[in-house]
Design a protein around this motif. Structure first.
Motif, PDB file in Angstrom:
ATOM      1  N   GLY A  48       0.817  -1.207   0.000  1.00  0.00           N
ATOM      2  CA  GLY A  48       0.000   0.000   0.000  1.00  0.00           C
ATOM      3  C   GLY A  48       0.848   1.252   0.000  1.00  0.00           C
ATOM      4  O   GLY A  48       0.538   2.228  -0.696  1.00  0.00           O
ATOM      5  N   PHE A  49       1.950   1.231   0.774  1.00  0.00           N
ATOM      6  CA  PHE A  49       2.860   2.380   0.799  1.00  0.00           C
ATOM      7  C   PHE A  49       3.476   2.614  -0.577  1.00  0.00           C
ATOM      8  O   PHE A  49       3.616   3.751  -1.027  1.00  0.00           O
ATOM      9  CB  PHE A  49       3.975   2.156   1.829  1.00  0.00           C
ATOM     10  CG  PHE A  49       3.497   2.199   3.252  1.00  0.00           C
ATOM     11  CD1 PHE A  49       2.417   2.975   3.616  1.00  0.00           C
ATOM     12  CD2 PHE A  49       4.133   1.454   4.228  1.00  0.00           C
ATOM     13  CE1 PHE A  49       1.966   3.019   4.921  1.00  0.00           C
ATOM     14  CE2 PHE A  49       3.698   1.483   5.541  1.00  0.00           C
ATOM     15  CZ  PHE A  49       2.608   2.268   5.891  1.00  0.00           C
ATOM     16  N   VAL A  50       3.871   1.514  -1.231  1.00  0.00           N
ATOM     17  CA  VAL A  50       4.459   1.636  -2.568  1.00  0.00           C
ATOM     18  C   VAL A  50       3.449   2.241  -3.537  1.00  0.00           C
ATOM     19  O   VAL A  50       3.766   3.141  -4.323  1.00  0.00           O
ATOM     20  CB  VAL A  50       4.941   0.262  -3.077  1.00  0.00           C
ATOM     21  CG1 VAL A  50       5.363   0.358  -4.545  1.00  0.00           C
ATOM     22  CG2 VAL A  50       6.110  -0.233  -2.238  1.00  0.00           C
ATOM     23  N   GLY A  51       2.214   1.749  -3.486  1.00  0.00           N
ATOM     24  CA  GLY A  51       1.175   2.285  -4.365  1.00  0.00           C
ATOM     25  C   GLY A  51       0.903   3.750  -4.102  1.00  0.00           C
ATOM     26  O   GLY A  51       0.753   4.548  -5.036  1.00  0.00           O
ATOM     27  N   ALA A  52       0.860   4.120  -2.815  1.00  0.00           N
ATOM     28  CA  ALA A  52       0.646   5.523  -2.467  1.00  0.00           C
ATOM     29  C   ALA A  52       1.801   6.385  -2.960  1.00  0.00           C
ATOM     30  O   ALA A  52       1.599   7.496  -3.465  1.00  0.00           O
ATOM     31  CB  ALA A  52       0.480   5.664  -0.955  1.00  0.00           C
ATOM     32  N   ALA A 102      -2.971   3.400  -3.068  1.00  0.00           N
ATOM     33  CA  ALA A 102      -2.792   2.282  -2.142  1.00  0.00           C
ATOM     34  C   ALA A 102      -3.815   1.187  -2.400  1.00  0.00           C
ATOM     35  O   ALA A 102      -3.488  -0.009  -2.393  1.00  0.00           O
ATOM     36  CB  ALA A 102      -2.896   2.780  -0.703  1.00  0.00           C
ATOM     37  N   LEU A 103      -5.065   1.566  -2.637  1.00  0.00           N
ATOM     38  CA  LEU A 103      -6.120   0.581  -2.888  1.00  0.00           C
ATOM     39  C   LEU A 103      -5.875  -0.174  -4.192  1.00  0.00           C
ATOM     40  O   LEU A 103      -6.053  -1.399  -4.265  1.00  0.00           O
ATOM     41  CB  LEU A 103      -7.490   1.272  -2.929  1.00  0.00           C
ATOM     42  CG  LEU A 103      -7.970   1.870  -1.602  1.00  0.00           C
ATOM     43  CD1 LEU A 103      -9.284   2.621  -1.802  1.00  0.00           C
ATOM     44  CD2 LEU A 103      -8.138   0.773  -0.553  1.00  0.00           C
ATOM     45  N   VAL A 104      -5.462   0.553  -5.216  1.00  0.00           N
ATOM     46  CA  VAL A 104      -5.160  -0.100  -6.494  1.00  0.00           C
ATOM     47  C   VAL A 104      -3.974  -1.049  -6.335  1.00  0.00           C
ATOM     48  O   VAL A 104      -3.964  -2.161  -6.876  1.00  0.00           O
ATOM     49  CB  VAL A 104      -4.868   0.959  -7.577  1.00  0.00           C
ATOM     50  CG1 VAL A 104      -4.356   0.290  -8.850  1.00  0.00           C
ATOM     51  CG2 VAL A 104      -6.121   1.776  -7.873  1.00  0.00           C
ATOM     52  N   ALA A 105      -2.977  -0.604  -5.565  1.00  0.00           N
ATOM     53  CA  ALA A 105      -1.783  -1.425  -5.370  1.00  0.00           C
ATOM     54  C   ALA A 105      -2.122  -2.757  -4.714  1.00  0.00           C
ATOM     55  O   ALA A 105      -1.569  -3.804  -5.072  1.00  0.00           O
ATOM     56  CB  ALA A 105      -0.766  -0.669  -4.517  1.00  0.00           C
ATOM     57  N   LEU A 106      -3.023  -2.737  -3.752  1.00  0.00           N
ATOM     58  CA  LEU A 106      -3.382  -3.961  -3.045  1.00  0.00           C
ATOM     59  C   LEU A 106      -4.076  -4.971  -3.952  1.00  0.00           C
ATOM     60  O   LEU A 106      -4.106  -6.167  -3.649  1.00  0.00           O
ATOM     61  CB  LEU A 106      -4.279  -3.624  -1.842  1.00  0.00           C
ATOM     62  CG  LEU A 106      -3.582  -2.850  -0.720  1.00  0.00           C
ATOM     63  CD1 LEU A 106      -4.591  -2.429   0.335  1.00  0.00           C
ATOM     64  CD2 LEU A 106      -2.473  -3.690  -0.095  1.00  0.00           C
ATOM     65  N   SER A 107      -4.634  -4.498  -5.056  1.00  0.00           N
ATOM     66  CA  SER A 107      -5.287  -5.412  -5.998  1.00  0.00           C
ATOM     67  C   SER A 107      -4.343  -5.854  -7.112  1.00  0.00           C
ATOM     68  O   SER A 107      -4.666  -6.765  -7.878  1.00  0.00           O
ATOM     69  CB  SER A 107      -6.529  -4.747  -6.603  1.00  0.00           C
ATOM     70  OG  SER A 107      -6.165  -3.614  -7.370  1.00  0.00           O
ATOM     71  N   LEU A 108      -3.194  -5.212  -7.215  1.00  0.00           N
ATOM     72  CA  LEU A 108      -2.210  -5.543  -8.257  1.00  0.00           C
ATOM     73  C   LEU A 108      -0.829  -5.667  -7.614  1.00  0.00           C
ATOM     74  O   LEU A 108       0.122  -4.991  -8.003  1.00  0.00           O
ATOM     75  CB  LEU A 108      -2.187  -4.457  -9.339  1.00  0.00           C
ATOM     76  CG  LEU A 108      -3.493  -4.205 -10.088  1.00  0.00           C
ATOM     77  CD1 LEU A 108      -3.372  -2.951 -10.946  1.00  0.00           C
ATOM     78  CD2 LEU A 108      -3.859  -5.400 -10.966  1.00  0.00           C
ATOM     79  N   VAL A 109      -0.730  -6.560  -6.636  1.00  0.00           N
ATOM     80  CA  VAL A 109       0.456  -6.615  -5.782  1.00  0.00           C
ATOM     81  C   VAL A 109       1.747  -6.780  -6.569  1.00  0.00           C
ATOM     82  O   VAL A 109       2.687  -5.992  -6.434  1.00  0.00           O
ATOM     83  CB  VAL A 109       0.320  -7.748  -4.745  1.00  0.00           C
ATOM     84  CG1 VAL A 109       1.606  -7.890  -3.947  1.00  0.00           C
ATOM     85  CG2 VAL A 109      -0.847  -7.472  -3.817  1.00  0.00           C
ATOM     86  N   ARG A 110       1.827  -7.815  -7.387  1.00  0.00           N
ATOM     87  CA  ARG A 110       3.092  -8.119  -8.053  1.00  0.00           C
ATOM     88  C   ARG A 110       3.570  -6.968  -8.927  1.00  0.00           C
ATOM     89  O   ARG A 110       4.726  -6.547  -8.852  1.00  0.00           O
ATOM     90  CB  ARG A 110       2.940  -9.381  -8.906  1.00  0.00           C
ATOM     91  CG  ARG A 110       4.256  -9.802  -9.569  1.00  0.00           C
ATOM     92  CD  ARG A 110       4.023 -10.881 -10.601  1.00  0.00           C
ATOM     93  NE  ARG A 110       5.269 -11.288 -11.235  1.00  0.00           N
ATOM     94  CZ  ARG A 110       5.338 -11.871 -12.421  1.00  0.00           C
ATOM     95  NH1 ARG A 110       4.228 -12.121 -13.094  1.00  0.00           N
ATOM     96  NH2 ARG A 110       6.496 -12.211 -12.942  1.00  0.00           N
ATOM     97  N   TRP A 111       2.671  -6.443  -9.755  1.00  0.00           N
ATOM     98  CA  TRP A 111       3.066  -5.388 -10.678  1.00  0.00           C
ATOM     99  C   TRP A 111       3.471  -4.116  -9.942  1.00  0.00           C
ATOM    100  O   TRP A 111       4.429  -3.440 -10.324  1.00  0.00           O
ATOM    101  CB  TRP A 111       1.919  -5.093 -11.648  1.00  0.00           C
ATOM    102  CG  TRP A 111       1.722  -6.177 -12.653  1.00  0.00           C
ATOM    103  CD1 TRP A 111       0.828  -7.206 -12.598  1.00  0.00           C
ATOM    104  CD2 TRP A 111       2.473  -6.373 -13.850  1.00  0.00           C
ATOM    105  NE1 TRP A 111       0.957  -8.026 -13.688  1.00  0.00           N
ATOM    106  CE2 TRP A 111       1.963  -7.534 -14.485  1.00  0.00           C
ATOM    107  CE3 TRP A 111       3.518  -5.681 -14.457  1.00  0.00           C
ATOM    108  CZ2 TRP A 111       2.469  -8.016 -15.686  1.00  0.00           C
ATOM    109  CZ3 TRP A 111       4.020  -6.158 -15.669  1.00  0.00           C
ATOM    110  CH2 TRP A 111       3.497  -7.310 -16.265  1.00  0.00           C
ATOM    111  N   GLY A 144       7.344  -0.301  -8.455  1.00  0.00           N
ATOM    112  CA  GLY A 144       7.750   0.631  -7.403  1.00  0.00           C
ATOM    113  C   GLY A 144       9.187   0.443  -6.968  1.00  0.00           C
ATOM    114  O   GLY A 144       9.942   1.413  -6.820  1.00  0.00           O
ATOM    115  N   THR A 145       9.601  -0.808  -6.771  1.00  0.00           N
ATOM    116  CA  THR A 145      10.980  -1.048  -6.337  1.00  0.00           C
ATOM    117  C   THR A 145      11.976  -0.745  -7.454  1.00  0.00           C
ATOM    118  O   THR A 145      13.088  -0.282  -7.190  1.00  0.00           O
ATOM    119  CB  THR A 145      11.155  -2.499  -5.858  1.00  0.00           C
ATOM    120  OG1 THR A 145      10.705  -3.409  -6.883  1.00  0.00           O
ATOM    121  CG2 THR A 145      10.364  -2.755  -4.589  1.00  0.00           C
TER     122      THR A 145
END
Length: 206
Positions: free
Chosen positions: A81-85, A116-125, A130-131
């Motif tokens: 979530g932090f990465v997505g945010a 963050a919400l979008v990230a939690l649904s697309l974890v791998r990508w 992000g990394t």
């Protein structure tokens, strides 16, 4: 800020963290979170100390780094979530540069929550992208600092943690942006290839 004599050591640590994040961030996500948590914790702790002697700053950096690393590792499940945010905030700032100024705080908060919400649904990508982005920029800052670039050397020992932010002042040459993009693409491709092989091996083992 950290003592100037620690610039080389800090740059080496940044380079190691950048390499791991850029090319193995998905497989080593816990380790990457720990490294970046340590770095941010150390920078924040030393920025709060102000002008102090080297030993005081060193102790503050170590203490802040350990706390930051532990918090990030403990927040592993929130890390995505932090990465997505963070990606959402970066995208908003890039778009807002064409508008002029900084985006309003309320809009930044909304965009970060959505990211963050979008990230939690697309974890791998999200983790891979992000990394790779963070690792690529960290590598550039570290490489410039090791090469003796004054702006990057300041970034390596900065009291202001946001100087490591991709839109910070490390020179701003177009080649840096091109290198950042190229390293990011390379990191994404390597991570997708290696994580794909790992997933297939786990599937056969199961």
């Amino acid at each position: 800020m950290l003592p100037a004599s620690y610039a080389t050591g800090t740059a080496v640590l940044l380079a190691i963290g950048g390499l791991l994040a850029c090319f193995a961030g998905y497989r080593l996500f816990r380790i990457v979170l720990g490294i970046y948590g340590f770095l941010f914790g150390a920078f924040i702790a030393t920025s709060m100390m102000g002008a102090s002697d080297a030993w005081t700053l060193t102790i503050a950096a170590l203490a802040g780094g350990v706390v930051g690393a532990l918090l990030m590792i403990a927040a592993y499940f929130l890390g995505v979530g932090f990465v997505g945010a963070g990606l959402a905030a970066l995208a908003l700032h890039l778009v807002w540069r064409f508008v002029d100024g900084s985006p309003p705080a309320w809009l930044l908060v909304v965009v970060c929550v959505v990211g963050a919400l979008v990230a939690l649904s697309l974890v791998r990508w999200v983790v891979v992208l992000g990394t790779a982005i963070a690792g690529a920029w960290t590598l550039i800052v570290a490489g410039l600092a090791l090469a003796g670039d004054p702006a990057a050397a300041r970034a390596a020992t900065a009291g202001d943690v946001w100087i490591l932010y991709p839109l910070g002042q490390t020179g701003g040459q177009s080649w840096q942006v091109a290198a950042w993009f190229g390293l990011t693409v390379a990191g994404v491709l390597v991570q997708l290839a290696t994580s794909g092989r790992t997933t297939r091996r786990r599937g056969r083992a199961g």
